[in-house]
Write a protein that holds these residues in place. Structure first.
Motif, PDB file in Angstrom:
ATOM      1  N   GLN A 216       0.820  -1.203   0.000  1.00  0.00           N
ATOM      2  CA  GLN A 216       0.000   0.000   0.000  1.00  0.00           C
ATOM      3  C   GLN A 216       0.862   1.264   0.000  1.00  0.00           C
ATOM      4  O   GLN A 216       0.545   2.245  -0.686  1.00  0.00           O
ATOM      5  N   PHE A 220       1.389   4.235  -3.015  1.00  0.00           N
ATOM      6  CA  PHE A 220       1.290   5.682  -2.789  1.00  0.00           C
ATOM      7  C   PHE A 220       2.473   6.411  -3.419  1.00  0.00           C
ATOM      8  O   PHE A 220       2.305   7.383  -4.169  1.00  0.00           O
ATOM      9  N   ASP A 228       0.708  11.271 -10.535  1.00  0.00           N
ATOM     10  CA  ASP A 228      -0.707  10.991 -10.303  1.00  0.00           C
ATOM     11  C   ASP A 228      -1.069  11.457  -8.897  1.00  0.00           C
ATOM     12  O   ASP A 228      -1.229  10.657  -7.971  1.00  0.00           O
ATOM     13  N   ALA A 230      -3.825  12.832  -7.760  1.00  0.00           N
ATOM     14  CA  ALA A 230      -5.161  12.430  -7.297  1.00  0.00           C
ATOM     15  C   ALA A 230      -5.128  11.008  -6.750  1.00  0.00           C
ATOM     16  O   ALA A 230      -5.708  10.708  -5.699  1.00  0.00           O
ATOM     17  N   GLY A 231      -4.435  10.115  -7.457  1.00  0.00           N
ATOM     18  CA  GLY A 231      -4.296   8.748  -6.966  1.00  0.00           C
ATOM     19  C   GLY A 231      -3.504   8.685  -5.678  1.00  0.00           C
ATOM     20  O   GLY A 231      -3.846   7.931  -4.754  1.00  0.00           O
ATOM     21  N   LEU A 233      -3.325  10.962  -3.418  1.00  0.00           N
ATOM     22  CA  LEU A 233      -4.182  11.458  -2.332  1.00  0.00           C
ATOM     23  C   LEU A 233      -5.130  10.371  -1.847  1.00  0.00           C
ATOM     24  O   LEU A 233      -5.377  10.244  -0.642  1.00  0.00           O
ATOM     25  N   GLN A 234      -5.644   9.564  -2.766  1.00  0.00           N
ATOM     26  CA  GLN A 234      -6.512   8.459  -2.354  1.00  0.00           C
ATOM     27  C   GLN A 234      -5.747   7.460  -1.485  1.00  0.00           C
ATOM     28  O   GLN A 234      -6.264   6.986  -0.462  1.00  0.00           O
ATOM     29  N   HIS A 235      -4.521   7.144  -1.891  1.00  0.00           N
ATOM     30  CA  HIS A 235      -3.691   6.250  -1.075  1.00  0.00           C
ATOM     31  C   HIS A 235      -3.393   6.885   0.284  1.00  0.00           C
ATOM     32  O   HIS A 235      -3.423   6.199   1.319  1.00  0.00           O
ATOM     33  N   GLN A 236      -3.100   8.171   0.283  1.00  0.00           N
ATOM     34  CA  GLN A 236      -2.808   8.879   1.538  1.00  0.00           C
ATOM     35  C   GLN A 236      -3.985   8.787   2.497  1.00  0.00           C
ATOM     36  O   GLN A 236      -3.814   8.549   3.699  1.00  0.00           O
ATOM     37  N   ASP A 237      -5.182   8.955   1.967  1.00  0.00           N
ATOM     38  CA  ASP A 237      -6.369   8.911   2.818  1.00  0.00           C
ATOM     39  C   ASP A 237      -6.550   7.534   3.461  1.00  0.00           C
ATOM     40  O   ASP A 237      -7.028   7.429   4.593  1.00  0.00           O
ATOM     41  N   ARG A 238      -6.161   6.477   2.740  1.00  0.00           N
ATOM     42  CA  ARG A 238      -6.274   5.128   3.298  1.00  0.00           C
ATOM     43  C   ARG A 238      -5.192   4.864   4.339  1.00  0.00           C
ATOM     44  O   ARG A 238      -5.389   4.053   5.250  1.00  0.00           O
ATOM     45  N   ASP A 290      -8.391  -0.105   8.023  1.00  0.00           N
ATOM     46  CA  ASP A 290      -8.641   1.013   7.111  1.00  0.00           C
ATOM     47  C   ASP A 290      -7.683   0.982   5.917  1.00  0.00           C
ATOM     48  O   ASP A 290      -8.067   1.326   4.794  1.00  0.00           O
TER      49      ASP A 290
END
Length: 294
Positions: A216, A220, A228, A230-231, A233-238, A290
């Motif tokens: 994971q 990131f 990328d 935006a991608g 940021l999605q990994h960061q949020d997880r 998470d």
């Protein structure tokens, strides 16, 4: 613009213990898991590796195991810091002798040298050993903070190649990049602010979280380094809850609990560290869920 000497994700490896000694088989498994998970390098015997409580023989052995197991597949940056300049030089010499690709040298802790003393410390290491050296700045643990002005002077030396910056001070990263030049390697030592550090021109991270979630965390950094955002940021949020959970108790106790839960090693730490508290364990498990680790 030239490419940095080191970039991407470098786990700050834990040192697994069993019955009071270093668990070499577990360490090898952990290294293999990190490489399989896509990390870009390895950092044995840093703070997360509990170097403060390892004997010199254990320290050297863990670095040797890491280099041997990696076998050139990814670079190894060996922890080699001390509050004694002569001892740091000896550890860097050992890292070079057994084939490490670089050394990570923390600012001298407890003695709190002034800025000129910090420059002289790293200059002495630069002059003594022909091996790339990363400065490790973590004032919250060492009691001393190396300035960008000193780093700019060190950046002109042939063997001082970059920094692990665990200050969490993002504007400092931009100023440092401008002051030290394009060849200066900038790795974050603070997982939660890793995304911001990359946006400020950083090249990667020496990560605690990667011990638990290599795939994971690699995803990131691969997203961010490819542009990328935006991608990323999605990994960061997880991952953000897991980043935080790694420090809900004295590190690396929460990290070792997570690895023990995954069946990869024991959660054993050495005094004065003790096992993670019940509250820390609860948060670690929730954060692992998470992040998609469990």
């Amino acid at each position: 613009m030239s490419q940095p000497l080191f970039k991407g994700l470098f786990p700050a490896l834990v040192t697994p213990f069993r019955d009071g000694g270093v668990d070499e088989e577990a360490f090898i498994r952990l290294v293999e898991r990190q490489i399989a998970g896509g990390v870009h390098g390895l950092v044995p015997v840093g703070t997360t590796g509990e170097t403060a409580t390892l004997s010199h023989d254990e320290h050297r052995r863990v670095v040797e195991l890491c280099v041997k197991t990696a076998h050139g597949r990814v670079p190894v940056i060996a922890g080699a810091g001390s509050n004694s300049t002569e001892e740091a030089i000896e550890l860097v010499r050992h890292a070079k002798a057994i084939g490490a690709d670089a050394a990570l040298v923390v600012t001298p802790y407890y003695v709190r040298p002034n800025q000129e003393g910090l420059y002289a410390h790293y200059r002495a290491i630069n002059d003594a050993v022909q091996l790339p050296v990363m400065v490790y700045n973590v004032p919250g643990r060492t009691g001393v903070d190396i300035s960008n002005e000193v780093l700019a002077r060190l950046a002109t030396l042939p063997n001082i190649v970059g920094i692990k910056d665990a200050t969490g001070d993002l504007p400092r990263a931009s100023m440092q990049r401008l002051m030290c030049g394009d060849d200066w390697v900038m790795l974050s030592g603070d997982d939660p602010s890793g995304l911001g550090y990359l946006a400020h021109g950083g090249h990667g991270c020496i990560s605690v979280t990667s011990n638990v979630a290599p795939e994971q965390t690699s995803a990131f950094y691969n997203a961010a380094m490819s542009g990328d955002w935006a991608g990323a940021l999605q990994h960061q949020d997880r991952l953000i809850r897991l980043h935080r959970a790694m420090f809900t108790d004295a590190s690396p106790a929460p990290c070792k609990f997570a690895l023990a839960h995954l069946g990869l090693c024991t959660d054993e730490v050495r005094l004065p560290l003790v096992a993670a508290s019940e509250a820390s364990r609860t948060e670690v498990l929730a954060a692992m869920h998470d992040a998609g680790v469990i």
